[in-house]
Design a protein around this motif. Structure first.
Motif, mmCIF file in Angstrom:
data_model
loop_
_atom_site.group_PDB
_atom_site.id
_atom_site.type_symbol
_atom_site.label_atom_id
_atom_site.label_comp_id
_atom_site.label_asym_id
_atom_site.label_seq_id
_atom_site.Cartn_x
_atom_site.Cartn_y
_atom_site.Cartn_z
ATOM 1 N N GLU A 161 0.836 -1.206 0.000
ATOM 2 C CA GLU A 161 0.000 0.000 0.000
ATOM 3 C C GLU A 161 0.875 1.262 0.000
ATOM 4 O OE1 GLU A 161 -0.755 -2.684 2.028
ATOM 5 O OE2 GLU A 161 -2.333 -3.256 0.626
ATOM 6 N N HIS A 200 -5.620 -4.315 -3.281
ATOM 7 C CA HIS A 200 -4.724 -3.419 -2.543
ATOM 8 C C HIS A 200 -5.176 -1.957 -2.636
ATOM 9 C CE1 HIS A 200 -1.608 -6.145 -1.078
ATOM 10 N NE2 HIS A 200 -1.829 -6.843 -2.170
ATOM 11 N N GLY A 202 -8.269 -1.145 -2.744
ATOM 12 C CA GLY A 202 -9.359 -1.134 -1.769
ATOM 13 C C GLY A 202 -8.845 -0.976 -0.348
ATOM 14 N N ARG A 203 -7.761 -1.698 -0.032
ATOM 15 C CA ARG A 203 -7.159 -1.575 1.312
ATOM 16 C C ARG A 203 -6.625 -0.167 1.543
ATOM 17 N NH1 ARG A 203 -3.424 -7.006 1.567
ATOM 18 N NH2 ARG A 203 -5.100 -8.549 1.574
ATOM 19 N N ARG A 205 -7.626 2.599 0.157
ATOM 20 C CA ARG A 205 -8.763 3.502 0.350
ATOM 21 C C ARG A 205 -9.259 3.463 1.797
ATOM 22 N NH1 ARG A 205 -11.434 2.533 -5.440
ATOM 23 N NH2 ARG A 205 -11.359 4.712 -6.127
ATOM 24 N N LYS A 206 -9.356 2.249 2.327
ATOM 25 C CA LYS A 206 -9.854 2.058 3.693
ATOM 26 C C LYS A 206 -8.942 2.774 4.694
ATOM 27 C CE LYS A 206 -12.439 -1.894 5.438
ATOM 28 N NZ LYS A 206 -12.555 -3.361 5.392
ATOM 29 N N ILE A 207 -7.620 2.621 4.479
ATOM 30 C CA ILE A 207 -6.644 3.244 5.388
ATOM 31 C C ILE A 207 -6.728 4.770 5.296
ATOM 32 C CG2 ILE A 207 -4.186 3.511 5.907
ATOM 33 C CD1 ILE A 207 -3.853 0.611 4.741
ATOM 34 N N THR A 209 -9.173 6.652 4.531
ATOM 35 C CA THR A 209 -10.414 7.251 5.038
ATOM 36 C C THR A 209 -10.736 6.797 6.468
ATOM 37 O OG1 THR A 209 -11.699 5.455 4.005
ATOM 38 C CG2 THR A 209 -11.407 7.471 2.723
ATOM 39 N N ALA A 210 -9.794 6.109 7.107
ATOM 40 C CA ALA A 210 -10.027 5.549 8.447
ATOM 41 C C ALA A 210 -10.353 6.619 9.482
ATOM 42 C CB ALA A 210 -8.813 4.733 8.885
ATOM 43 N N ASP A 215 -12.547 10.054 0.077
ATOM 44 C CA ASP A 215 -11.650 9.120 -0.610
ATOM 45 C C ASP A 215 -10.936 9.879 -1.732
ATOM 46 O OD1 ASP A 215 -10.385 7.098 -1.954
ATOM 47 O OD2 ASP A 215 -12.204 5.981 -2.473
#
Length: 228
Positions: A161, A200, A202-203, A205-207, A209-210, A215
């Motif tokens: 990432e 990856h 997707g991962r 993006r998640k990190i 916007t945590a 996004d």
């Protein structure tokens, strides 16, 4: 001194020359190439590089001889030389390093490792061009310490990432295809399914916007992904 670090690739196999050039340019380097030892010395005389990626077994003058001449000349002594060789014996590695090579890489090598070796030499010879902090909106990425923050919050990224985000942040707005991201982040010599890129991203993006915030990554239908 040019803004982009200058790397000379000396390799007689066209396919390897092209792959190295592609990956080095993606790293932000200006790249020159030479298919043999004599042309390599001419290129160095005309346009001094910061780093030479030098194959041992090249026509006209061997890589060892090119290395020896460059390191003996005060005008070119400080150029970093990364020797490439299929010779993995310790005696060959020692000979390469004793001739003056700054690093020695045994073929076959991963492109990810090769780019790390080049960055390491650039940090030594041109510290101002490597390890810079990249910024996009409220995201800061420190290439030297591998720290990423968004709006002051520390983000924990895995190595893949981190490389993905670095790639996006070096060229905001550029649309990267899945194949280009595979080449850049995983290396051309490693087989990875293109769906792995989606996982990856997707991962990542998640990190990102945590802790809140929009996004920043954009999916471009039929083309790939972009930052912003």
């Amino acid at each position: 001194m040019p803004t982009h670090p200058h790397v000379l690739v000396v390799e007689d196999e066209l396919a390897i020359r092209e792959v190295l050039s592609y990956n080095l340019e993606a790293e932000g380097c200006r790249v020159s190439t030479a298919p043999d030892g004599e042309e390599a010395l001419l290129v160095v005389a005309e346009d001094r590089p910061d780093v030479v990626v030098l194959d041992w077994m090249i026509p006209r003058l061997t890589g060892i001889e090119v290395c020896r001449r460059l390191k003996q000349d005060p005008a070119t002594r400080d150029i970093a030389i990364i020797m490439l060789s299929a010779r993995s014996e310790e005696v060959d590695r020692v000979r390469g390093l004793e001739t003056g090579a700054d690093d020695y890489v045994v073929k076959p090598y991963s492109m990810t490792e090769m780019m790390a070796r080049v960055r390491s030499q650039l940090r030594r010879v041109r510290p101002t061009t490597v390890g810079q902090v990249l910024a996009y909106d409220d995201i800061l990425l420190d290439a030297e310490t591998h720290r990423v923050t968004r709006d002051g919050d520390m983000l924990k990224l895995g190595p893949t990432e981190f490389r993905l985000l670095s790639t996006f942040m070096e060229k905001p707005g550029r649309v990267w295809s899945r194949d280009q991201l595979l080449d850049r982040v995983w290396g051309r010599d490693i087989y990875v399914d293109t769906r792995t890129v989606d996982v990856h991203v997707g991962r990542l993006r998640k990190i990102l916007t945590a802790h809140g915030g929009a996004d920043p990554l954009r999916t471009v239908r039929g083309a790939g992904y972009a930052l912003g």
